[in-house]
Every structure is written in structure tokens, then in C-alpha cells.
Design a protein around this motif. Structure first.
Motif, PDB file in Angstrom:
ATOM      1  N   LYS A  35       0.865  -1.177   0.000  1.00 52.28           N
ATOM      2  CA  LYS A  35       0.000   0.000   0.000  1.00 52.28           C
ATOM      3  C   LYS A  35       0.897   1.220   0.000  1.00 52.28           C
ATOM      4  O   LYS A  35       1.721   1.388   0.884  1.00 52.28           O
ATOM      5  CB  LYS A  35      -0.901  -0.015   1.236  1.00 52.28           C
ATOM      6  CG  LYS A  35      -1.764   1.210   1.415  1.00 52.28           C
ATOM      7  CD  LYS A  35      -2.979   1.162   0.529  1.00 52.28           C
ATOM      8  CE  LYS A  35      -4.065   2.122   0.905  1.00 52.28           C
ATOM      9  NZ  LYS A  35      -3.762   3.514   0.926  1.00 52.28           N
ATOM     10  N   ILE A  36       0.797   2.022  -1.043  1.00 51.03           N
ATOM     11  CA  ILE A  36       1.545   3.274  -1.130  1.00 51.03           C
ATOM     12  C   ILE A  36       0.527   4.396  -0.956  1.00 51.03           C
ATOM     13  O   ILE A  36      -0.347   4.582  -1.799  1.00 51.03           O
ATOM     14  CB  ILE A  36       2.276   3.402  -2.481  1.00 51.03           C
ATOM     15  CG1 ILE A  36       3.287   2.258  -2.640  1.00 51.03           C
ATOM     16  CG2 ILE A  36       2.966   4.760  -2.584  1.00 51.03           C
ATOM     17  CD1 ILE A  36       3.958   2.214  -3.987  1.00 51.03           C
ATOM     18  N   ASP A  37       0.620   5.101   0.174  1.00 47.16           N
ATOM     19  CA  ASP A  37      -0.377   6.113   0.515  1.00 47.16           C
ATOM     20  C   ASP A  37      -0.343   7.333  -0.391  1.00 47.16           C
ATOM     21  O   ASP A  37      -1.374   7.948  -0.657  1.00 47.16           O
ATOM     22  CB  ASP A  37      -0.222   6.555   1.962  1.00 47.16           C
ATOM     23  CG  ASP A  37      -0.558   5.431   2.928  1.00 47.16           C
ATOM     24  OD1 ASP A  37      -1.490   4.657   2.638  1.00 47.16           O
ATOM     25  OD2 ASP A  37       0.123   5.318   3.964  1.00 47.16           O
ATOM     26  N   SER A  38       0.845   7.704  -0.856  1.00 47.24           N
ATOM     27  CA  SER A  38       0.965   8.891  -1.703  1.00 47.24           C
ATOM     28  C   SER A  38       2.042   8.654  -2.752  1.00 47.24           C
ATOM     29  O   SER A  38       3.170   8.302  -2.421  1.00 47.24           O
ATOM     30  CB  SER A  38       1.331  10.109  -0.854  1.00 47.24           C
ATOM     31  OG  SER A  38       1.549  11.224  -1.688  1.00 47.24           O
ATOM     32  N   SER A  72       7.699   6.435   1.904  1.00 44.49           N
ATOM     33  CA  SER A  72       6.985   5.235   1.481  1.00 44.49           C
ATOM     34  C   SER A  72       7.814   3.991   1.788  1.00 44.49           C
ATOM     35  O   SER A  72       9.041   4.022   1.749  1.00 44.49           O
ATOM     36  CB  SER A  72       6.704   5.299  -0.026  1.00 44.49           C
ATOM     37  OG  SER A  72       6.124   4.095  -0.459  1.00 44.49           O
ATOM     38  N   GLU A 122      -1.315  13.373  -7.677  1.00 48.37           N
ATOM     39  CA  GLU A 122      -1.014  12.391  -6.632  1.00 48.37           C
ATOM     40  C   GLU A 122      -2.154  11.393  -6.492  1.00 48.37           C
ATOM     41  O   GLU A 122      -3.322  11.766  -6.558  1.00 48.37           O
ATOM     42  CB  GLU A 122      -0.783  13.084  -5.294  1.00 48.37           C
ATOM     43  CG  GLU A 122       0.537  13.797  -5.192  1.00 48.37           C
ATOM     44  CD  GLU A 122       0.786  14.280  -3.785  1.00 48.37           C
ATOM     45  OE1 GLU A 122       1.103  13.444  -2.915  1.00 48.37           O
ATOM     46  OE2 GLU A 122       0.638  15.495  -3.571  1.00 48.37           O
ATOM     47  N   SER A 124      -2.953   7.138  -4.594  1.00 47.60           N
ATOM     48  CA  SER A 124      -2.496   6.031  -3.765  1.00 47.60           C
ATOM     49  C   SER A 124      -2.447   4.791  -4.647  1.00 47.60           C
ATOM     50  O   SER A 124      -3.118   4.730  -5.680  1.00 47.60           O
ATOM     51  CB  SER A 124      -3.463   5.776  -2.601  1.00 47.60           C
ATOM     52  OG  SER A 124      -3.472   6.853  -1.700  1.00 47.60           O
ATOM     53  N   MET A 126      -2.236   0.283  -4.525  1.00 49.64           N
ATOM     54  CA  MET A 126      -2.312  -0.966  -3.778  1.00 49.64           C
ATOM     55  C   MET A 126      -1.946  -2.082  -4.756  1.00 49.64           C
ATOM     56  O   MET A 126      -2.249  -1.987  -5.946  1.00 49.64           O
ATOM     57  CB  MET A 126      -3.728  -1.170  -3.237  1.00 49.64           C
ATOM     58  CG  MET A 126      -3.892  -2.435  -2.420  1.00 49.64           C
ATOM     59  SD  MET A 126      -5.527  -2.554  -1.645  1.00 49.64           S
ATOM     60  CE  MET A 126      -6.564  -2.777  -3.064  1.00 49.64           C
ATOM     61  N   LEU A 146      -6.201   9.463  -3.198  1.00 50.70           N
ATOM     62  CA  LEU A 146      -5.430   9.697  -1.966  1.00 50.70           C
ATOM     63  C   LEU A 146      -6.306   9.446  -0.751  1.00 50.70           C
ATOM     64  O   LEU A 146      -7.483   9.776  -0.760  1.00 50.70           O
ATOM     65  CB  LEU A 146      -4.923  11.141  -1.915  1.00 50.70           C
ATOM     66  CG  LEU A 146      -3.688  11.460  -2.743  1.00 50.70           C
ATOM     67  CD1 LEU A 146      -3.383  12.958  -2.648  1.00 50.70           C
ATOM     68  CD2 LEU A 146      -2.493  10.656  -2.303  1.00 50.70           C
ATOM     69  N   GLY A 147      -5.714   8.874   0.274  1.00 50.63           N
ATOM     70  CA  GLY A 147      -6.444   8.653   1.508  1.00 50.63           C
ATOM     71  C   GLY A 147      -7.242   7.376   1.563  1.00 50.63           C
ATOM     72  O   GLY A 147      -7.939   7.117   2.534  1.00 50.63           O
ATOM     73  N   ASN A 148      -7.198   6.569   0.519  1.00 47.25           N
ATOM     74  CA  ASN A 148      -7.931   5.287   0.540  1.00 47.25           C
ATOM     75  C   ASN A 148      -6.998   4.146   0.816  1.00 47.25           C
ATOM     76  O   ASN A 148      -5.866   4.140   0.615  1.00 47.25           O
ATOM     77  CB  ASN A 148      -8.635   5.040  -0.792  1.00 47.25           C
ATOM     78  CG  ASN A 148      -9.900   5.857  -0.909  1.00 47.25           C
ATOM     79  OD1 ASN A 148     -10.441   6.312   0.074  1.00 47.25           O
ATOM     80  ND2 ASN A 148     -10.349   6.044  -2.129  1.00 47.25           N
TER      81      ASN A 148
END
Length: 148
Positions: A35-38, A72, A122, A124, A126, A146-148
Motif C-alpha cells: 500500500k503506497i499512501d501517496s 513510502s 497524486e 495512492s 495498492m 489519496l487517503g484510501n
């Protein structure tokens, strides 16, 4: 950008020593369950589609370079291929649609946009395990807002 046939000072290149995978010509695969948040869509290249994709109406294969944000857990660029059908809207299960939805979660914000508008945005990411129609296993990259 360097012009062809222009000599480059070799001392300015940051060479990376080969590890065991590099010595064998293997790049470490992107792991599943990541999972890469940003991450930022840094750039895009276009290529002709594979013959099988062309038969389905794909006119271009877009290759996105996505750079994970600072901090990350994954520190390599991620490459995402997007089949593009010129003159056609993407279907809801396509990677093209998934990138649009990740970049612009609100439908109204997507109207009038084109793939080059993704650059600099930007998202996210997965990764999940998947299998292609030939039965080969691979890591599927899923773009998300973003944020998911």
C-alpha cells in the motif's frame, strides 16, 4: 536532455552496484499486499499496442511512471500500463478508468480531462496477486484516490 552523439562526463553518472538480482538481469518485482499512501504520476510514454490489444480496439499503450512519496515503504518507481482506445470513453473495469477515478474522485472533475492531465497528480496505490488469461501469476497494481 542530452542530444544523441553528445559525450557525457561519466563521472556525473550515479552508478548503482549490481546486487544478485541485478547480476542475473532481474529487477525485484513489486510485492503483493503493498500500500503506497501517496505517489505522484511523474510522466507518461506512449507505445503501439500489442497485436492482441489492437484487435480489441486499443490504439496506444500508455506507460505511466509513478514515484512513491517520501517515507513510502516502497522506494522504487512503479510502472503502470494503460490501454488507451482513441475516440472511446473508458469502461468502468479498465485501468484507464481506475486512474481517472484515482486522480479525480468526483465525476464532475473528470469531464473534459485527457490522460496527459494525470501528470503531476497524486494518487495512492495498492498491489494484489492476480492471474492473467494464460494462467500466469502477476502483481496487479490498483490506482486509488489519496487517503484510501
Amino acid at each position: 536532455m542530452t542530444e544523441a552523439n553528445t559525450e557525457i562526463d561519466i563521472s556525473t553518472i550515479n552508478f548503482q552496484p549490481l546486487d544478485e538480482d541485478g547480476a542475473e538481469g532481474k529487477r525485484k518485482p513489486i510485492p503483493t499486499g503493498l500500500k503506497i499512501d501517496s505517489a505522484t504520476i511523474a510522466d507518461m510514454k506512449a507505445y503501439p499496442p500489442h497485436p492482441q490489444a489492437a484487435e480489441k480496439g486499443v490504439t496506444h499503450q500508455l506507460r505511466l511512471r509513478i514515484v512513491p512519496g517520501e517515507g513510502s515503504k516502497y522506494d522504487q518507481d512503479v510502472w503502470l500500463n494503460v490501454a488507451y482506445k482513441e475516440g472511446a470513453n473508458p469502461h468502468a473495469k479498465s485501468t484507464h478508468f481506475a486512474v481517472n477515478a484515482a486522480v479525480w474522485p468526483n465525476v464532475e472533475d473528470r469531464v473534459g480531462k485527457v490522460p496527459t492531465d494525470w501528470i503531476g497528480e497524486e494518487i495512492s496505490l495498492m498491489t494484489v496477486p492476480d492471474t492473467n488469461p494464460q494462467g500466469d501469476s502477476y502483481t496487479k497494481i490498483i490506482p486509488m484516490p489519496l487517503g484510501n
